[in-house]
Design an enzyme around this catalytic site. Structure first.
Site, PDB file in Angstrom:
ATOM      1  N   ASP A  87       0.842  -1.202   0.000  1.00  0.00           N
ATOM      2  CA  ASP A  87       0.000   0.000   0.000  1.00  0.00           C
ATOM      3  C   ASP A  87       0.872   1.245   0.000  1.00  0.00           C
ATOM      4  OD1 ASP A  87      -2.051   1.823   0.308  1.00  0.00           O
ATOM      5  OD2 ASP A  87      -2.388   1.386   2.430  1.00  0.00           O
ATOM      6  N   GLU A 134      -1.836  10.773  -0.057  1.00  0.00           N
ATOM      7  CA  GLU A 134      -3.130  10.075  -0.003  1.00  0.00           C
ATOM      8  C   GLU A 134      -3.414   9.596   1.401  1.00  0.00           C
ATOM      9  OE1 GLU A 134      -5.767   6.393  -0.211  1.00  0.00           O
ATOM     10  OE2 GLU A 134      -3.789   6.709   0.649  1.00  0.00           O
ATOM     11  N   HIS A 182      -0.580  -0.590   6.721  1.00  0.00           N
ATOM     12  CA  HIS A 182      -0.168   0.576   7.524  1.00  0.00           C
ATOM     13  C   HIS A 182       0.762   0.191   8.672  1.00  0.00           C
ATOM     14  CE1 HIS A 182      -3.908   3.115   6.161  1.00  0.00           C
ATOM     15  NE2 HIS A 182      -3.080   2.827   5.182  1.00  0.00           N
TER      16      HIS A 182
END
Length: 283
Positions: free
Chosen positions: A123, A157, A252
């Site tokens: 990600d 983002e 994350h």
């Protein structure tokens, strides 16, 4: 991708009249050798910059420089748009492939930043690498598209879709009206279930992805707008689509390293994007 529940509702069909243009005689197919080196470089960048590539850091700047250098070498006119967020400068990288009808822009995007807690390889180095490999395939094939092709790598983002929102806000209504479709790719090489989640928000380009995955025998799941940079465009009335192959482990976190990526899934995703470019932008 920001942590939020992805809506599974279909949006109303857009009023835009759509038909994919004729494809080139042969659509390129990439392999692991075409995408893995980009992921490896993003990992190296994170490793030498405190373990992340987050907004406002040297790791993000080096990530942007890496992508820009390859696009410049491949013949893309590129531009870097600067913005400010949370006391730090952020940057969007925009690359336009010469040619095609500039009143019909096919815009592909992926966010380039990670969270501060980790390198963000799933990600979203995966989405960034997938559209970079697609852009390089366009250059290598000397594609002459019917519609104008534009690629974007968004900054910030993770703090809240900041880079893409800044891009949209800086466009006039006429400029936004020229974007025939925005295609977003956030987490395209996650490990786990082999089920691709396709964004359904009324853009007929969505059918291109559905047909491609169906032809490959790959199951898909319909999701609505939510969770990544396509929100910024949808809110401005731009038709949107794209896909993710799901939120994998280590989201994350510091363990979102290259070991958190399924190379085969990343290749599947990249070839789906290439197929869409050849179909939607035409030749």
């Amino acid at each position: 991708m920001r942590s939020r529940t992805l809506a599974a509702l279909l949006a109303a069909s857009a009023a835009l009249t759509w038909a994919p243009t004729a494809q080139a005689a042969e659509t390129p197919v990439v392999s692991t050798a075409d995408v893995l080196p980009h992921l490896q470089e993003f990992q190296r960048i994170a490793d030498r910059n405190g373990g992340n590539r987050a907004h406002g850091t040297r790791g993000y700047q080096e990530s942007l420089d890496y992508v820009k250098e390859r696009l410049d070498a491949a013949g893309f006119p590129t531009s870097v748009e600067e913005f400010e967020h949370d006391g730090a400068k952020g940057y969007n990288l925009i690359a336009d492939w010469p040619g095609g009808d500039e009143d019909q822009v096919v815009l592909l995007g992926a966010h380039l930043d990670s969270v501060p807690a980790g390198p963000g390889i799933s990600d979203n180095a995966t989405g960034s690498a997938a559209i970079l490999a697609t852009a390089l395939a366009v250059s290598e094939a000397h594609l002459v598209p019917a519609k104008h092709l534009r690629f974007a790598w968004w900054g910030a983002e993770e703090p809240g879709l900041i880079g893409s929102a800044k891009y949209v806000a800086a466009r006039t209504p006429r400029e936004l009206a020229k974007i025939a479709v925005y295609l977003n790719f956030d987490m395209t090489g996650s490990k786990g279930d082999r089920q691709w989640l396709v964004i359904h928000a009324g853009a007929p380009a969505t059918d291109v992805f559905e047909r491609h995955f169906a032809d490959q025998g790959i199951p898909t799941f319909d999701i609505g707008v939510g969770g990544s940079d396509h929100e910024s465009f949808d809110a401005a009335g731009v038709p949107v689509s794209g896909f993710t192959n799901g939120i994998g482990a280590c989201i994350h976190d510091a363990c979102d390293t290259i070991d958190n990526v399924d190379p085969e899934a990343e290749v599947i995703s990249t070839n789906a994007i290439i197929q869409a470019v050849w179909s939607v932008a035409g030749a």
